[in-house]
Design a protein around this motif. Sequence first.
Motif, mmCIF file in Angstrom:
data_model
loop_
_atom_site.group_PDB
_atom_site.id
_atom_site.type_symbol
_atom_site.label_atom_id
_atom_site.label_comp_id
_atom_site.label_asym_id
_atom_site.label_seq_id
_atom_site.Cartn_x
_atom_site.Cartn_y
_atom_site.Cartn_z
ATOM 1 N N GLU A 89 -26.019 -5.529 -14.640
ATOM 2 C CA GLU A 89 -24.604 -5.158 -14.531
ATOM 3 C C GLU A 89 -24.252 -5.091 -13.043
ATOM 4 N N TYR A 90 -23.106 -5.564 -12.685
ATOM 5 C CA TYR A 90 -22.702 -5.510 -11.283
ATOM 6 C C TYR A 90 -21.507 -4.584 -11.129
ATOM 7 N N ASP A 91 -21.509 -3.848 -10.044
ATOM 8 C CA ASP A 91 -20.332 -3.054 -9.728
ATOM 9 C C ASP A 91 -19.384 -3.962 -8.950
ATOM 10 N N LEU A 92 -18.375 -4.438 -9.638
ATOM 11 C CA LEU A 92 -17.524 -5.459 -9.027
ATOM 12 C C LEU A 92 -16.388 -4.876 -8.196
ATOM 13 N N ASN A 93 -16.146 -3.576 -8.351
ATOM 14 C CA ASN A 93 -15.029 -2.994 -7.611
ATOM 15 C C ASN A 93 -15.460 -2.502 -6.241
ATOM 16 N N GLN A 94 -15.407 -3.377 -5.267
ATOM 17 C CA GLN A 94 -15.861 -3.030 -3.926
ATOM 18 C C GLN A 94 -14.713 -2.740 -2.969
ATOM 19 N N ILE A 95 -13.591 -3.347 -3.220
ATOM 20 C CA ILE A 95 -12.448 -3.095 -2.338
ATOM 21 C C ILE A 95 -11.219 -2.799 -3.174
ATOM 22 N N ASP A 96 -10.315 -2.030 -2.592
ATOM 23 C CA ASP A 96 -9.093 -1.699 -3.303
ATOM 24 C C ASP A 96 -7.909 -2.072 -2.411
ATOM 25 N N PHE A 97 -7.250 -3.149 -2.790
ATOM 26 C CA PHE A 97 -6.145 -3.627 -1.958
ATOM 27 C C PHE A 97 -4.893 -2.753 -2.094
ATOM 28 N N ARG A 98 -4.972 -1.742 -3.010
ATOM 29 C CA ARG A 98 -3.847 -0.801 -3.059
ATOM 30 C C ARG A 98 -3.890 0.127 -1.845
ATOM 31 N N THR A 99 -5.118 0.409 -1.376
ATOM 32 C CA THR A 99 -5.231 1.270 -0.192
ATOM 33 C C THR A 99 -5.469 0.448 1.078
ATOM 34 N N ASP A 100 -6.243 -0.646 0.937
ATOM 35 C CA ASP A 100 -6.457 -1.528 2.090
ATOM 36 C C ASP A 100 -5.504 -2.706 1.986
ATOM 37 N N HIS A 101 -4.312 -2.536 2.519
ATOM 38 C CA HIS A 101 -3.326 -3.599 2.367
ATOM 39 C C HIS A 101 -3.702 -4.809 3.202
ATOM 40 N N LEU A 102 -3.430 -5.983 2.622
ATOM 41 C CA LEU A 102 -3.745 -7.237 3.304
ATOM 42 C C LEU A 102 -3.289 -7.270 4.757
ATOM 43 N N LYS A 103 -2.041 -6.902 4.945
ATOM 44 C CA LYS A 103 -1.467 -7.033 6.289
ATOM 45 C C LYS A 103 -2.168 -6.093 7.283
ATOM 46 N N ASP A 104 -2.707 -4.980 6.765
ATOM 47 C CA ASP A 104 -3.403 -4.050 7.667
ATOM 48 C C ASP A 104 -4.821 -4.509 7.967
ATOM 49 N N LEU A 105 -5.371 -5.263 7.027
ATOM 50 C CA LEU A 105 -6.742 -5.740 7.245
ATOM 51 C C LEU A 105 -6.799 -6.847 8.288
ATOM 52 N N PHE A 106 -5.739 -7.666 8.308
ATOM 53 C CA PHE A 106 -5.818 -8.905 9.067
ATOM 54 C C PHE A 106 -6.113 -8.676 10.548
ATOM 55 N N GLY A 107 -7.208 -9.254 10.986
ATOM 56 C CA GLY A 107 -7.543 -9.253 12.403
ATOM 57 C C GLY A 107 -8.066 -7.941 12.963
ATOM 58 N N VAL A 108 -8.377 -6.958 12.110
ATOM 59 C CA VAL A 108 -8.792 -5.662 12.663
ATOM 60 C C VAL A 108 -10.092 -5.748 13.465
ATOM 61 N N LEU A 109 -10.890 -6.770 13.218
ATOM 62 C CA LEU A 109 -12.156 -6.870 13.952
ATOM 63 C C LEU A 109 -12.097 -7.897 15.077
ATOM 64 N N VAL A 110 -10.878 -8.295 15.447
ATOM 65 C CA VAL A 110 -10.743 -9.351 16.455
ATOM 66 C C VAL A 110 -10.179 -8.789 17.763
ATOM 67 N N PHE A 111 -10.757 -9.226 18.857
ATOM 68 C CA PHE A 111 -10.221 -8.899 20.177
ATOM 69 C C PHE A 111 -9.032 -9.840 20.403
#
Length: 727
Positions: A16-38
């Motif tokens: 069995e795999y735990d498939l729920n690793q991320i929640d885009f309701r709290t981690d919105h796409l637009k907020d994720l974009f580029g957060v690890l980029v200088f």
Amino acid sequence: MSTARQKAIQAIATTEYDLNQIDFRTDHLKDLFGVLVFSEEVQKARLPKPVFKALQKTIKQGAQLTDPAVADAVASAMKDWAIEHGATHFTHLFQPMTGLTAEKHDSFLSPTGTGTAVAEFSGKELIKGEPDASSFPSGGIRATFEARGYTGWDPTSPAYIRESPNGATLVIPTVFVSWTGEALDKKTPLLRSMEALSHQALRILRLFGNQDAVKVFTTVGPEQEYFLIDKNFMYARPDLLNCGRTLFGAKPPKGQELEDQYFGTIPERVLACMAECEAEMFKLGIPVKTRHNEVAPSQYEIAPIYEDSNLATDHNQLCMDIMRRTADKYGLVCLLHEKPFAGINGSGKHNNWSMATDTGENLLNPGETPHENMQFLVFCVAVIRAVAKYPELLRVSVASAGNDHRLGANEAPPAIISIFLGEQLQDIMNQLEKGKPEKTLPGGTMELGVTVLPKLPRDAGDRNRTSPFAFTGNKFEFRAVGSSFSIAGPNTVLNTIVAESLDFIASQLEADASKGKPLNKAIQDLLPAIYKESKKILFHGDNYSDDWHKEAERRGLPNMKNTVDAIPVIIRKDTVELFSKYRVYTERELHSRYNIFAEKYAREVTIEANMMVHIAKTMILPAAVRYQGQVASAVNATKSAGVDAGAQLEHLRELTTTISKFQAVTTELDHAANHKHSGEPYTDAKTVRDTVLPKMVELRTLGDKLETMVADDLWPLPTYREMLFMK
Ligand code: ADP
Ligand code: MG
């Protein structure tokens, strides 16, 4: 006793795999974009204004960074930013000729000498590294007396953070060159080719009165195909584990005939994996946009929004890396090989390519009325001329042992390079040939026959999926690139040959201008002739058909069927002249690449051959012989019971004959693969193609026949019907 195959299936059925690793309701796409980029935004916030300006000028307009103080300031800001993100180390990431990326990590730690330490990172360390790394293929460039290899910061591709369990690393994209300044990597020539094209394209733009553009970028959006299968299968298949493709495997009863997988619902575990891949990609500023099921079972595609070719190349390498690593977390394995499964579609990478100014103008955008758009026609004819003049260079840029299984087979574009323009553009070219184009075929709207549906605008031409090089609206799509390739090589070629065409056209037009000829007149005099000379490369029919092969031969178009046929092009006189002229590759660099490709080919095929011998001897033969024993006992028992064993006896005979042949060919392949090498890479590649490959094909046919004869409970290798359909 159960086979590795049965254990794999058991594991898949029960895990069995735990498939729920991320929640885009709290981690919105637009907020994720580029957060690890200088990124530009981070640079702006953290760098002193003059430093920021200087750096941006380099990134956007190609100006050289000369002031060491700038590098120091950037390094210091990068380090602080990285440490806030949990980084303890930095690495110069480079792209050696293996086609993969390479890195060596150094910590920021610097002891003070008084028992404490500080974190340091200087401009010098940012700009240059010396990883040694002498074991990477250099094709003869790095003799031992000049063995030093250096990495050099590429400011045009932003640094980023790579998160991993127990830490993070600041990754700095770099070029990799020898002590003599020769390219040991794929990035250096790509950057050189981009500069060559920019220079020539600007000459044309200036003729059209464009004084604003400072740089022309080539843009690329690579559509990446791949397979995802359960990891347990790979553990039970040494060929998949070590070669990335199956060397045996009978055709499954159900393959891709029904095409029921294409664009179908994506399986849950796969979708979860894709979503996490995309989240990782977003964080690294990779603008991935689309995902879907591909034609073959268990095959998928991911495509980003296009970027400049340097960034697109770096991002595609990162995507492949992220996909491999993330798949693993979901108990899957991401196969990027061009042909993991015989008889099932292989994977490619569609290289969507165009040119754009730094002010954002796409030079291959025809606009509403292309027949009036002289600038577009010039750039478009330049591309047609380039492909017509250098089809062999494009062909060799996609040559590899893996891609040989694909190109020319009935699925991918053929090994013959040709261009598809589409109805509208072709019509304009036909007009151009006769003089001045006067009209553009309209697209119009589509009549769907249902009143409630909105009218759909119709594209001015249909597509041709079989074409290796197709115009698709506002870009060309080079479809012959292999799925595992770095796109650096193909784009280096594309940029250089188009630069040459633009140079040719610009020179004529400039000469005409200096004689006072109006630009429009000069273009009308020049383009039809170029088009006439180049149009033999255009083909609108079915590229998979036999007729096309005959027709192409009649037209004198090259058809280089495999890698060994293609690689001599790399060191041909005209190739050396072309690449030297635009300072993309020196003669020595080309020779080194010729050797590297030949060596890589011979090695890859030899490893596969040895793997086949290994599987044949230790897995297939033992199973077959065991089964042979069982059938023989049954025949004996039947006979001694006084019953006629006719059919079983016939089965035993056929089985025995097949096993004997299989054993004999295994020995022959073993010999062929382990003959003494000449030491001359190209000769070895040729020998391998001519003596090893045919034996591999022969052995596979026999092995696959055995798979259909031997009792299923004895067969040790996961089968196609299992690997492709169990998820
Ligand atoms: P298509 O339907 O033609 O496949 P898409 O617009 O979905 O078209 O594009 C496919 C790929 O082509 C995407 O990766 C996209 O970013 C890329 N692409 C679109 N425009 C350009 C361009 N001007 N230069 C390079 N790539 C482009
Ligand atoms: Mg496409």
